[in-house]
Write an enzyme that holds these catalytic residues in place. Sequence first.
Site, PDB file in Angstrom:
ATOM      1  N   TYR A 147       0.814  -1.212   0.000  1.00  0.00           N
ATOM      2  CA  TYR A 147       0.000   0.000   0.000  1.00  0.00           C
ATOM      3  C   TYR A 147       0.851   1.267   0.000  1.00  0.00           C
ATOM      4  O   TYR A 147       0.414   2.296  -0.498  1.00  0.00           O
ATOM      5  CB  TYR A 147      -0.908   0.034   1.242  1.00  0.00           C
ATOM      6  CG  TYR A 147      -2.143  -0.792   1.133  1.00  0.00           C
ATOM      7  CD1 TYR A 147      -2.077  -2.175   1.030  1.00  0.00           C
ATOM      8  CD2 TYR A 147      -3.402  -0.198   1.152  1.00  0.00           C
ATOM      9  CE1 TYR A 147      -3.214  -2.939   0.956  1.00  0.00           C
ATOM     10  CE2 TYR A 147      -4.557  -0.956   1.077  1.00  0.00           C
ATOM     11  CZ  TYR A 147      -4.454  -2.326   0.982  1.00  0.00           C
ATOM     12  OH  TYR A 147      -5.586  -3.087   0.907  1.00  0.00           O
ATOM     13  N   LYS A 193       4.168 -15.333   2.544  1.00  0.00           N
ATOM     14  CA  LYS A 193       4.428 -16.050   1.291  1.00  0.00           C
ATOM     15  C   LYS A 193       5.946 -16.206   1.199  1.00  0.00           C
ATOM     16  O   LYS A 193       6.599 -15.791   0.240  1.00  0.00           O
ATOM     17  CB  LYS A 193       3.827 -15.240   0.123  1.00  0.00           C
ATOM     18  CG  LYS A 193       3.842 -15.921  -1.224  1.00  0.00           C
ATOM     19  CD  LYS A 193       2.836 -17.038  -1.385  1.00  0.00           C
ATOM     20  CE  LYS A 193       3.040 -17.738  -2.717  1.00  0.00           C
ATOM     21  NZ  LYS A 193       2.161 -18.915  -2.896  1.00  0.00           N
ATOM     22  N   ASP A 225      -1.763 -18.615   0.635  1.00  0.00           N
ATOM     23  CA  ASP A 225      -2.705 -19.329  -0.243  1.00  0.00           C
ATOM     24  C   ASP A 225      -3.367 -20.486   0.508  1.00  0.00           C
ATOM     25  O   ASP A 225      -4.592 -20.660   0.474  1.00  0.00           O
ATOM     26  CB  ASP A 225      -2.032 -19.796  -1.554  1.00  0.00           C
ATOM     27  CG  ASP A 225      -0.662 -20.440  -1.355  1.00  0.00           C
ATOM     28  OD1 ASP A 225      -0.161 -20.467  -0.203  1.00  0.00           O
ATOM     29  OD2 ASP A 225      -0.083 -20.921  -2.346  1.00  0.00           O
ATOM     30  N   ASP A 249      -6.071  -7.578   4.254  1.00  0.00           N
ATOM     31  CA  ASP A 249      -7.248  -6.981   3.615  1.00  0.00           C
ATOM     32  C   ASP A 249      -8.088  -8.082   2.966  1.00  0.00           C
ATOM     33  O   ASP A 249      -9.306  -8.170   3.162  1.00  0.00           O
ATOM     34  CB  ASP A 249      -6.787  -5.963   2.562  1.00  0.00           C
ATOM     35  CG  ASP A 249      -7.957  -5.315   1.847  1.00  0.00           C
ATOM     36  OD1 ASP A 249      -8.927  -4.939   2.517  1.00  0.00           O
ATOM     37  OD2 ASP A 249      -7.912  -5.214   0.602  1.00  0.00           O
ATOM     38  N   ASP A 253     -11.955  -9.963   4.362  1.00  0.00           N
ATOM     39  CA  ASP A 253     -13.226 -10.054   3.616  1.00  0.00           C
ATOM     40  C   ASP A 253     -13.637 -11.515   3.452  1.00  0.00           C
ATOM     41  O   ASP A 253     -14.812 -11.856   3.533  1.00  0.00           O
ATOM     42  CB  ASP A 253     -13.115  -9.388   2.238  1.00  0.00           C
ATOM     43  CG  ASP A 253     -13.436  -7.891   2.273  1.00  0.00           C
ATOM     44  OD1 ASP A 253     -13.162  -7.245   3.307  1.00  0.00           O
ATOM     45  OD2 ASP A 253     -13.973  -7.363   1.268  1.00  0.00           O
TER      46      ASP A 253
HETATM   47  C1  IPM Z   1     -10.362  -1.789   4.036  1.00  0.00           C
HETATM   48  C2  IPM Z   1     -10.448  -1.209   2.649  1.00  0.00           C
HETATM   49  C3  IPM Z   1      -9.300  -0.241   2.422  1.00  0.00           C
HETATM   50  C4  IPM Z   1      -8.017  -1.050   2.476  1.00  0.00           C
HETATM   51  C5  IPM Z   1      -9.347   0.583   1.138  1.00  0.00           C
HETATM   52  C6  IPM Z   1     -10.650   1.271   0.931  1.00  0.00           C
HETATM   53  C7  IPM Z   1      -8.233   1.573   1.098  1.00  0.00           C
HETATM   54  O1  IPM Z   1     -10.504  -2.214   1.684  1.00  0.00           O
HETATM   55  O2  IPM Z   1     -10.352  -1.022   5.003  1.00  0.00           O
HETATM   56  O3  IPM Z   1     -10.342  -3.016   4.170  1.00  0.00           O
HETATM   57  O4  IPM Z   1      -7.646  -1.692   1.485  1.00  0.00           O
HETATM   58  O5  IPM Z   1      -7.376  -1.039   3.524  1.00  0.00           O
HETATM   59 MN    MN Z   2     -10.807  -4.195   2.535  1.00  0.00          MN
END
Ligand code: IPM
Ligand code: MN
Length: 373
Positions: A147, A193, A225, A249, A253
């Site tokens: 990032y 990794k 992975d 990240d 999710d």
């Molecule tokens: C999160 C989001 C952010 C990230 C984006 C919007 C910059 O996906 O907070 O998980 O990747 O950190």
């Molecule tokens: Mn995210």
Amino acid sequence: MSAPALSPTRIAVLPGDGVGPEVTAEAVACLETVAQEFFHDFDFTCHAIGGAALDVEGVPLPDATLDACLASRAVLLGAVGSPKHDALPAHLRPESGLLALRKGLGVFANLRPVRVEEGLLDASPLKPSIVRGTDLLIVRELAGGLYFGEPRGLDASRGFNTLAYTDTEVERVARMAFELARDRRRKVTSVDKANVLESSQLWRAVVERVAKDFPDVALDHQYVDSCAMALVMRPASFDVLLTENLFGDILSDEAAVLPGSLGLLPSASLGGSVDLFEPVHGSAPDIAGRGIANPVGAILSAALLLRHTLRLDTEARLLEEATRSVLAEGYGTPDLREARLPVGTTDLGSRIRRRFSELAWSGASRGLVALTE
Ligand code: IPM
Ligand code: MN
Ligand code: NAD
């Protein structure tokens, strides 16, 4: 001489874009209820970030917003991002405002707890036998990695980013993960990794070194992975999952599948000068403005604020308990596919607040009984 009045606890609220304002309003209202029931004095100030800031100020993180956050005890954020701003160059997109805020606050450890409650097993698309007992904490490194790595760039024929970590960056987040594991089941799984990436080889070596200071905490390593698979095959086997920025990240999710919706997950970003709390989800433009966004991730982020920044553990636990009990009764926004009693954002929020007050009062009356016995 009279004692000086205690100053209120200032909390900066950054609703942002899409469903951000809808879910943040519920979280703030919950904190107001907490303040009322427990006689706290919280002072909320609202500031622009993301697309909402771009529209009025031309930048995704105005100086005034960052200054206000730095002058607060904690920051509560909704979400940023909108299709309207997707074509802007990276440094002007709403998302860059969030990254600049995290950098500006100095937060480097992003805690993303994921639990599957026994009474809510049906909400998961996975089998109850798989998700039962899931109680894990993703500790995502937040200030480094792909990032923020330099050099980075984009021209017509090439786009590139740099994945780099220093030993100091790895050590501070690893230490935090091990400390947190001590208050849990004392197990850290470090995800990397290292079979391919030098940055991961450093990561693994530093984590091994830090682990020596925590002989009471078990450490294992997994490649990202295979971890992605294990997370949905045997989620209950994880306790603390420590990983770098981008892996964290993505895995968080994915982990949202376990309880059944991304809208349920909260986060706390710690380690800097001011703590930041935000749900894991984004601005959800597909459902924004319809009053159906799940406010639970934002509300549980407010609970994390109570616990981690204000050290109000009883209040945090009661807010979590109130949320759990309303969901267990069957109430839920439409993202919770199995919710028996579908409700909208504000309805769910106010049910949680009412339950919080009931729990606070029954706790208080139990306390009074105990005092008089
Ligand atoms: C999160 C989001 C952010 C990230 C984006 C919007 C910059 O996906 O907070 O998980 O990747 O950190
Ligand atoms: Mn995210
Ligand atoms: P998203 O998290 O916004 O949405 C993914 C899916 O989850 C959508 O179907 C959405 O409807 C659903 N969802 C998310 N939050 C929900 C909630 N509270 N209640 C019910 N359903 C919910 O991810 P995306 O669609 O990939 O991204 C949309 C925008 O948000 C993009 O601009 C992205 O950059 C941004 N984003 C911001 C953050 C953040 O501010 N922390 C995080 C992720 C994405």
